[in-house]
Design an enzyme around this catalytic site. Structure first.
Site, PDB file in Angstrom:
ATOM      1  N   ASP A   1      43.335  28.606  39.420  1.00  0.00           N
ATOM      2  CA  ASP A   1      43.813  29.335  38.004  1.00  0.00           C
ATOM      3  C   ASP A   1      44.465  27.843  37.261  1.00  0.00           C
ATOM      4  O   ASP A   1      45.990  28.449  37.169  1.00  0.00           O
ATOM      5  CB  ASP A   1      43.634  30.702  38.120  1.00  0.00           C
ATOM      6  CG  ASP A   1      43.203  31.305  39.167  1.00  0.00           C
ATOM      7  OD1 ASP A   1      41.736  31.398  39.030  1.00  0.00           O
ATOM      8  OD2 ASP A   1      44.017  32.457  39.895  1.00  0.00           O
TER       9      ASP A   1
ATOM     10  N   GLU B   1      36.512  37.003  31.885  1.00  0.00           N
ATOM     11  CA  GLU B   1      38.832  36.731  32.389  1.00  0.00           C
ATOM     12  C   GLU B   1      38.887  35.387  32.805  1.00  0.00           C
ATOM     13  O   GLU B   1      37.796  34.653  31.522  1.00  0.00           O
ATOM     14  CB  GLU B   1      39.063  37.047  33.273  1.00  0.00           C
ATOM     15  CG  GLU B   1      38.076  35.936  34.820  1.00  0.00           C
ATOM     16  CD  GLU B   1      37.908  36.273  36.536  1.00  0.00           C
ATOM     17  OE1 GLU B   1      38.808  37.651  36.191  1.00  0.00           O
ATOM     18  OE2 GLU B   1      37.529  35.699  37.307  1.00  0.00           O
TER      19      GLU B   1
HETATM   20  O1  FUB Z   1      42.794  34.267  41.620  1.00  0.00           O
HETATM   21  C1  FUB Z   1      42.631  36.119  40.637  1.00  0.00           C
HETATM   22  C2  FUB Z   1      41.425  35.820  40.045  1.00  0.00           C
HETATM   23  O2  FUB Z   1      40.733  34.571  40.170  1.00  0.00           O
HETATM   24  C3  FUB Z   1      42.241  34.862  38.513  1.00  0.00           C
HETATM   25  O3  FUB Z   1      43.048  36.778  38.140  1.00  0.00           O
HETATM   26  C4  FUB Z   1      40.734  35.108  37.434  1.00  0.00           C
HETATM   27  O4  FUB Z   1      40.945  34.619  36.891  1.00  0.00           O
HETATM   28  C5  FUB Z   1      39.739  34.236  39.536  1.00  0.00           C
HETATM   29  O5  FUB Z   1      40.177  32.654  39.083  1.00  0.00           O
END
Ligand code: FUB
Length: 345
Positions: free
Chosen positions: A31, A244
């Protein structure tokens, strides 16, 4: 990338074809939110670890406990790890799951924005402050009021206003906030509480921040994504709808909102005329990487644009043990981004 395809991957061959290599290999990172502060690149990643939690579709196995900041003198340089910048045990309101963070700078102070589950198991977003871009960061005692869900991305516009984009469906709980209040009703199934496939997709959220960057200056609004006919993307449009990993950057005066499509594993983008949108779908930036999740940021350095992203190549496909990478982005003359294949440059 679907996990059932991982067992068929020859990782030696894949790593040879990969367009870039992990920026660090001594810890697992994911991320990556990249910013240029004082002429240097700072990357704010998640710090992946194996806490032994069971795998599920709500991401319980992503049980991260702290953040490290990385820095680089240039996108082709060596990345330096500055050590622990914030640990969950230092955050009074947070219980677990320090997921994807971001950072911002204002008046010589640095702000780390991060999601975590509170003591009731609800994702909130908090802020921690430092006089250095690498921390350590001192957290505010409470999460941002009226914050919820995950994946904060903070964008500074040319007029000095800061906006936070955020949200994520399934494990990120965005679908539980459809009425403006957290819907705690069972089941825990990732597919509960979602719109029907023929309804408008759930939107990421955006809120302008207060001048001190510590709170929302307004109630969060929907980041509406439109298709080519100016209708909202539908929930069933899984190859294009928001899941997301929001990011915002500005290119030639236009606002580029980019995001992950989650279960279809693309990083896509949409273009608008102002920070609130609406944004019209414009294409894919990144094809699926090894590992279920895909998450990115975009930053300019030395007159070029770069995509910071992750995959699970370092752990040979373990989806919650990822590594951050960087590669160059190219725009065409109309401002569209050339799609990147991470294993075939
Ligand atoms: O790293 C945890 C979660 O996985 C993140 O918040 C999402 O965007 C995905 O990458």
């Amino acid at each position: 990338m679907p996990e059932d395809s991982i067992e068929h991957i020859n990782f030696d061959a894949l790593n040879q074809k990969a367009i870039s290599q992990p920026l660090v290999t001594h810890i697992y990172t994911a991320d990556p939110s990249a910013h240029v502060f004082n002429g240097k690149i700072y990357i704010y990643p998640s710090h992946d670890m194996d806490a032994g939690d069971a795998f599920d579709d709500l991401g319980s196995h992503f049980a991260m406990e702290d953040y490290h900041v990385l820095s680089m003198d240039s996108p082709t340089g060596k990345a330096r790890d500055h050590g622990v910048a914030l640990h969950v045990k230092e955050v009074p309101w947070a219980a677990k799951q320090l997921w994807a963070p971001d950072a911002g700078e204002k008046d010589g102070r640095y702000y780390l924005f991060f999601p975590a589950k509170d003591h009731e198991g609800i994702f909130r977003i908090g802020v921690a402050i430092s006089s250095s871009p690498t921390g350590p960061f001192l957290p505010q005692p409470q999460a941002i009021q009226k914050s919820f869900s995950i994946d904060p991305a903070v964008f500074k516009d040319d007029d000095g206003s800061y906006y936070m984009y955020f949200g994520g469906i399934w494990g990120g709980q965005l679908q539980r906030w459809r009425t403006g209040k957290f819907n705690a009703e069972q089941p825990e199934s990732p597919l509960a509480h979602l719109p029907e496939d023929n309804e408008p997709a759930l939107c990421a959220k955006v809120a302008r921040l207060t001048d001190d960057l510590l709170e929302f200056a307004e109630d969060a609004r929907d980041v509406v994504l439109l298709d080519e006919a100016a209708g909202p993307l539908l929930q069933g449009d899984k190859g294009r709808r928001f899941f997301e990993a929001s990011w915002m950057h500005k290119y030639n005066g236009k606002y580029y909102f980019s995001y992950s499509t989650g279960d279809t594993h693309f990083i896509c983008y949409a273009i608008g005329d102002n920070p609130y949108g609406p944004f019209t779908y414009a294409g894919q930036i990144l094809k699926p990487v090894v590992g279920w999740t895909s998450h990115h940021s975009i930053a300019a350095f030395g007159g070029e644009w770069y995509l910071f992203y992750h995959d699970s190549s370092l752990s040979k496909g373990v989806t919650h043990l990822r590594c951050v990478k960087v590669t160059k982005i190219r725009y065409d003359e109309r401002g569209y981004i050339k799609t990147i294949d991470p294993y075939n440059g």
